[in-house]
Design a protein around this motif. Structure first.
Motif, PDB file in Angstrom:
ATOM      1  N   GLU A   1       4.195   8.880 -14.635  1.00 53.65           N
ATOM      2  CA  GLU A   1       5.450   8.382 -13.484  1.00 53.65           C
ATOM      3  C   GLU A   1       4.770   8.835 -12.707  1.00 53.65           C
ATOM      4  O   GLU A   1       5.130   7.602 -11.298  1.00 53.65           O
ATOM      5  CB  GLU A   1       6.507   8.533 -14.461  1.00 53.65           C
ATOM      6  N   ILE A   2       4.245   9.970 -12.095  1.00 56.33           N
ATOM      7  CA  ILE A   2       3.942  10.288 -11.116  1.00 56.33           C
ATOM      8  C   ILE A   2       2.713   9.395 -10.603  1.00 56.33           C
ATOM      9  O   ILE A   2       2.718   9.174  -9.035  1.00 56.33           O
ATOM     10  CB  ILE A   2       3.397  12.081 -10.768  1.00 56.33           C
ATOM     11  N   LEU A   3       1.024   9.381 -11.284  1.00 58.56           N
ATOM     12  CA  LEU A   3       0.277   8.796 -11.270  1.00 58.56           C
ATOM     13  C   LEU A   3       0.754   7.384 -10.813  1.00 58.56           C
ATOM     14  O   LEU A   3      -0.294   6.884  -9.480  1.00 58.56           O
ATOM     15  CB  LEU A   3      -1.032   9.612 -12.081  1.00 58.56           C
TER      16      LEU A   3
ATOM     17  N   PHE B   1       0.589   8.130  -4.655  1.00 58.68           N
ATOM     18  CA  PHE B   1      -0.935   7.913  -4.549  1.00 58.68           C
ATOM     19  C   PHE B   1      -1.301   6.916  -5.425  1.00 58.68           C
ATOM     20  O   PHE B   1      -3.241   7.076  -5.657  1.00 58.68           O
ATOM     21  CB  PHE B   1      -0.756   8.903  -6.476  1.00 58.68           C
ATOM     22  N   GLN B   2      -1.005   5.811  -5.972  1.00 58.84           N
ATOM     23  CA  GLN B   2      -2.128   4.755  -6.204  1.00 58.84           C
ATOM     24  C   GLN B   2      -2.519   4.123  -4.930  1.00 58.84           C
ATOM     25  O   GLN B   2      -3.472   3.901  -4.237  1.00 58.84           O
ATOM     26  CB  GLN B   2      -0.840   3.096  -6.440  1.00 58.84           C
ATOM     27  N   GLN B   3      -2.224   4.350  -3.255  1.00 57.13           N
ATOM     28  CA  GLN B   3      -2.557   4.407  -1.923  1.00 57.13           C
ATOM     29  C   GLN B   3      -3.330   5.327  -1.680  1.00 57.13           C
ATOM     30  O   GLN B   3      -3.948   5.283  -0.261  1.00 57.13           O
ATOM     31  CB  GLN B   3      -1.162   4.101  -1.133  1.00 57.13           C
ATOM     32  N   HIS B   4      -3.102   6.555  -2.597  1.00 53.00           N
ATOM     33  CA  HIS B   4      -4.403   7.741  -1.881  1.00 53.00           C
ATOM     34  C   HIS B   4      -5.388   8.265  -2.773  1.00 53.00           C
ATOM     35  O   HIS B   4      -4.474   8.769  -3.702  1.00 53.00           O
ATOM     36  CB  HIS B   4      -3.502   8.473  -1.460  1.00 53.00           C
ATOM     37  N   GLN B   5      -5.956   7.635  -3.186  1.00 52.52           N
ATOM     38  CA  GLN B   5      -7.274   8.211  -4.623  1.00 52.52           C
ATOM     39  C   GLN B   5      -7.536   8.839  -5.021  1.00 52.52           C
ATOM     40  O   GLN B   5      -7.483   9.808  -5.596  1.00 52.52           O
ATOM     41  CB  GLN B   5      -8.027   7.014  -5.045  1.00 52.52           C
TER      42      GLN B   5
END
Length: 369
Positions: free
Chosen positions: A144-146, A151-155
């Motif tokens: 859930e953190i990932l 994090f989706q916007q900062h790969q």
């Protein structure tokens, strides 16, 4: 293949020579400030704590071992050394004079913000941060953190976190909670990077040197969570506390879920990790002496996994009556640590866990062939 040998010779410091104290700034579920002495070279002394659950001198050896191994085989990380800081126990009471020393992990003008702080400041509907509990001897779900928007916007940062999660599984970290993962921020609060890995003491391989049955039980829990074997009905029914039971049920399978998620969403990270893992595995087989931990002269060599109950009663609960009771029951030096047994078991267990991790991460590729 590395030719670098693990260095576990202790450093010597004196509390009176400190240049300052590092105040632990990270916010956590468990409240309490920590003041660790800092010495020239921005070296911070991290003492073993009398009230930390299950703490033995091997907690310090684990910090040294894993910081060396991670740096040698996977990524740059601050190097821990065994250390004495004479005069510290007399000053504080609740800390020992022995522990480890390592460099401060951020520069002047920077500070840390852990995942708990971040998601409290920037809530995300995918992350149920209010349900998070910092619980010892627990494995944590990071899917859930990932999945969080940040994090989706900062790969690049997501990939760094994924790498750290994989390494935490390898080292059998029973306490890799959301307060152990942090961002390094500048003075304005802008996130600069993911902080390097620290805090390796709760490694399954190093726990319970005074109780082989306990050690094997928790090693089995690590293997089970990596395998992701489905829960049986009422498997944890013996736990009367409903919250604890729910946490254990999640912990029992979550490492498998972390591995599957990273395998699916971060194939480049997965390939990187498998390549590094293969080199490590080869060295474990061909140069086992590189990984041998030697007893350091003068460093405590006895383990008492229950002694922390004395410190907890005295320094956290302020219950001197219970502290004296625990002293009568669990006082004493404990069991002498056999480093020969430790080294033999450590190499065997690491190779077992490596095979398990590789099986999960490579399973999809095998099916496609």
């Amino acid at each position: 293949m590395t030719t670098q040998k693990l260095n576990d010779i202790p450093e010597i410091f004196h509390y009176a020579d400190r240049i300052g104290n590092l105040t632990a700034e990270a916010v956590g579920v468990v409240k309490g400030e920590k003041y660790f002495p800092v010495f020239d070279g921005r070296l911070v002394f991290k003492p073993l704590t009398k009230s930390k659950p299950l703490s033995t001198p091997l907690f310090a050896y684990a910090e040294v071992f894993w910081s060396w191994l991670i740096n040698a085989y996977f990524m740059p990380t601050p190097q821990y050394r065994l250390a004495f800081c004479y005069g510290y126990e007399a000053e504080t009471g609740k800390y020992y004079d022995y522990g480890t020393v390592s460099p401060v992990i951020y520069q002047e003008g920077e500070h840390l913000m852990n995942l708990l702080e971040f998601f409290r400041k920037y809530p995300d509907k995918k992350v149920h941060i209010d349900q998070y509990v910092n619980y010892c001897q627990m494995f944590y779900d990071y899917t859930e953190i990932l999945e969080a928007d940040y994090f989706q916007q900062h790969q690049e940062m997501a990939q760094e976190l994924a790498r750290q999660i994989l390494i935490s599984i390898l080292k059998g970290d029973q306490n890799y909670h959301y307060e152990n993962v942090a961002f390094v921020c500048d003075e304005t609060g802008e996130i600069l990077r993911v902080a390097p890995m620290i805090d390796h003491e709760f490694s399954t391989y190093f726990m319970f040197p005074d109780s082989f049955p306990e050690k094997m039980f928790w090693l089995g829990q690590l293997q089970r969570s990596i395998e992701g074997r489905p829960l049986q009905q009422d498997e944890f029914a013996q736990l009367e506390n409903a919250e604890e039971r729910k946490l254990m049920e999640k912990s029992a399978v979550c490492l498998h879920g972390n591995l599957l998620y990273i395998r699916e969403h971060y194939p480049e990270v997965t390939t990187w990790f498998l390549e590094k893992l293969s080199v490590l595995e080869q060295d474990l087989n061909e140069q086992p002496e590189l990984f041998h931990i030697e007893k350091s002269l003068g460093y405590p060599d006895c383990a008492n996994s229950n002694a922390y109950l004395i410190g907890k009663a005295r320094y956290k609960d302020h219950d001197e009556k219970m502290a004296r009771y625990y002293e009568e029951r669990y006082g004493g030096r404990g069991k002498e640590i056999s480093f020969k047994v430790l080294n033999s078991q450590l190499l065997y267990d690491m190779k077992t866990i490596i095979r398990q991790i590789k099986k999960v991460l490579m399973e999809q590729g095998e099916k496609q062939c």
